[in-house]
Design an enzyme around this catalytic site. Structure first.
Site, mmCIF file in Angstrom:
data_model
loop_
_atom_site.group_PDB
_atom_site.id
_atom_site.type_symbol
_atom_site.label_atom_id
_atom_site.label_comp_id
_atom_site.label_asym_id
_atom_site.label_seq_id
_atom_site.Cartn_x
_atom_site.Cartn_y
_atom_site.Cartn_z
ATOM 1 N N GLU A 1 14.660 55.809 -9.022
ATOM 2 C CA GLU A 1 13.887 54.589 -8.794
ATOM 3 C C GLU A 1 13.150 54.496 -7.461
ATOM 4 O O GLU A 1 13.370 53.558 -6.677
ATOM 5 C CB GLU A 1 14.790 53.366 -8.970
ATOM 6 C CG GLU A 1 15.324 53.249 -10.387
ATOM 7 C CD GLU A 1 16.180 52.020 -10.629
ATOM 8 O OE1 GLU A 1 16.490 51.299 -9.658
ATOM 9 O OE2 GLU A 1 16.554 51.789 -11.797
ATOM 10 N N GLU B 1 17.487 55.086 -17.648
ATOM 11 C CA GLU B 1 18.351 53.907 -17.656
ATOM 12 C C GLU B 1 17.767 52.870 -18.602
ATOM 13 O O GLU B 1 16.577 52.554 -18.544
ATOM 14 C CB GLU B 1 18.483 53.298 -16.249
ATOM 15 C CG GLU B 1 19.231 54.164 -15.254
ATOM 16 C CD GLU B 1 19.390 53.480 -13.896
ATOM 17 O OE1 GLU B 1 19.234 52.231 -13.837
ATOM 18 O OE2 GLU B 1 19.650 54.197 -12.909
#
Length: 445
Positions: free
Chosen positions: A216, A370
């Site tokens: 991320e 995710e």
């Protein structure tokens, strides 16, 4: 043991023809470089149809789960403070997951490389006698790297493949909130050193088949740190850093799959905006950027695709995606408040231009690193999150998109996990949401 291995294969065998490793074949404790030939050829790559395939060209569907702990300071998977680690890995394999995404930090990899002492290793040595030096209940807990290698061995026995995810630079429970792959303690060069070491250590063990270079990357211009995506060699250019990191890995092991996540925002260049634009004009609420979940914005692939040269066949793009219970993003609202989002509105308002075009146009494979969330009435009072889970799950099934569900852990505060009651009970309700998106043979196994 042979029966145990066959049991696992029945549960988790993938189209990649997971290898049956003889019980007599084991990696030496000191190094993985002397591994026998059986561990050498179960690698994966990308074909010209943007499919992940095995060495025989058979298409593979990677359908896995996340289990964190090594990134937050536990020095082991979370939950091993109360449960038996081997049993937990068995549960994951027996429920049909074929890939384990393991968040780690640059710090812990360099700790292992340099053989630095552990901090507190959160292992219940009464529940995990196998993880003690003496092999008995209540014994002395092993060094964390030895425990990790025990986990790798058990995954190998289960036919469960591993993806190492560099979740953060410094080990910390909030480490993922740092926008970049470097911080004040660990530099880009440290990150590359950690990547090179872990790649070299396991270069002959095809249990570890992938590396997610950085979890991320994110940030906006006026937030102090920002990961961007362009053609520069700026320190905060994630596209340039990802190519450097990937090359460092693939020069050592050209067989690893490389996961490259996106960033958070991408400028509206067509409206005269650039990377120096402020995050938002609060007088008009105009944003100069196209927004996304952290690590999800892959719009830059159109203008500046990742170039791995001779290693291009190992590239996989890996966005993250979550539902409205994590945050009620703009794309969950429709002009008609009496209606709710659908696959079509999600594609039109967010998915397609942000990341789905990569798969739809067969630029490269996608692996949603995710996705997950609550499925109970207490947390999901309106049912919106369950609706979103079904939409993304079915889209991934229909398009054969690879994924790793977030997460096994119960202690993920905004999503919950597949277990509860101090990691002691399996959440059958949540699992039923996930199960249709797991690789299955024609008999549903």
């Amino acid at each position: 043991m042979a029966n145990k291995i066959l049991k696992r294969v029945a549960a988790v065998v993938s189209a990649a023809a997971v290898l049956l490793v003889p019980t007599s074949a084991r990696l030496p404790e000191k190094t993985a470089s002397a591994a026998p030939d059986e561990y050498h050829d179960d690698w994966l790559h990308v074909n010209d149809k943007a499919q992940i395939v095995d060495m025989n060209g058979n298409e593979v569907w990677l359908t896995g789960v996340n289990w964190f702990g090594y990134n937050v300071g536990s020095q082991v998977f979370d939950g091993v403070w109360s449960q038996n680690m081997h049993h937990c890995l068995d549960l994951i394999a027996d429920h049909g997951f074929n890939l384990l995404r393991v968040p780690m930090s640059t710090e812990i990899l360099l700790q292992w490389k340099n053989k630095k002492p552990d901090g507190l290793v959160k292992v219940n040595q009464y529940e995990n006698p196998e993880l003690t030096v003496e092999g008995v209940e209540g014994g002395t807990i092993k060094y964390s790297f030895d425990i990790w290698n025990q986990a790798v061995e058990w995954c190998r026995e289960n036919g469960l493949k591993i993806m190492i995810d560099i979740h953060c630079a410094t080990t910390a429970s909030n480490g993922h909130q740092v926008a970049t792959w470097y911080d004040s303690k660990y530099s880009t060069e440290d990150w590359i050193e950690a990547l090179e070491w872990v790649t070299d250590y396991y270069k002959d063990d095809d249990t570890i088949i992938a590396i997610d270079l950085k979890n991320e990357p994110h940030g906006k211009h006026d937030e102090g740190a920002m990961a961007k995506w362009d053609g520069s060699k700026d320190i905060n250019n994630w596209k340039y850093a990802a190519e450097r990191g990937a090359k460092a890995v693939l020069d050592i092991n050209p067989n690893l799959l490389i996961m490259v996540e996106g960033i958070e925002v991408y400028p509206k260049f067509e409206e005269g905006q650039d990377w120096d634009s402020p995050g938002i004009d609060y007088t008009t609420m105009y944003s100069p950027y196209y927004g996304a979940w952290w690590g999800a914005n892959l719009r830059g692939v159109r203008d500046y695709p990742i170039d791995l040269g001779k290693y291009q066949s190992q590239l996989v793009y890996s966005p993250h995606d979550y539902g409205p219970e994590v945050w009620k993003q703009d794309w969950f609202y429709l002009e008609d408040p009496s209606k709710t989002f659908s696959r079509e509105t999600l594609l039109d308002d967010y998915w397609r231009d942000t990341w789905a075009f990569i798969g739809e146009e067969k630029i490269a494979p996608l692996l949603i690193g995710e996705w997950g969330g609550w499925v109970d009435d207490e947390h999901d009072k309106t049912g919106e999150n369950r609706h979103w889970l079904k939409e993304i799950r079915d889209y991934m099934i229909d398009n054969h998109i690879h994924h790793t569900f977030w997460c096994f852990n119960e202690n993920s505060s905004d999503t919950g996990g597949l277990v509860y009651d101090n990691f002691g009970k399996w959440d059958d309700v949540k699992y039923e949401f996930v199960k249709p998106a797991l690789w299955q043979d024609k008999n549903g196994k």
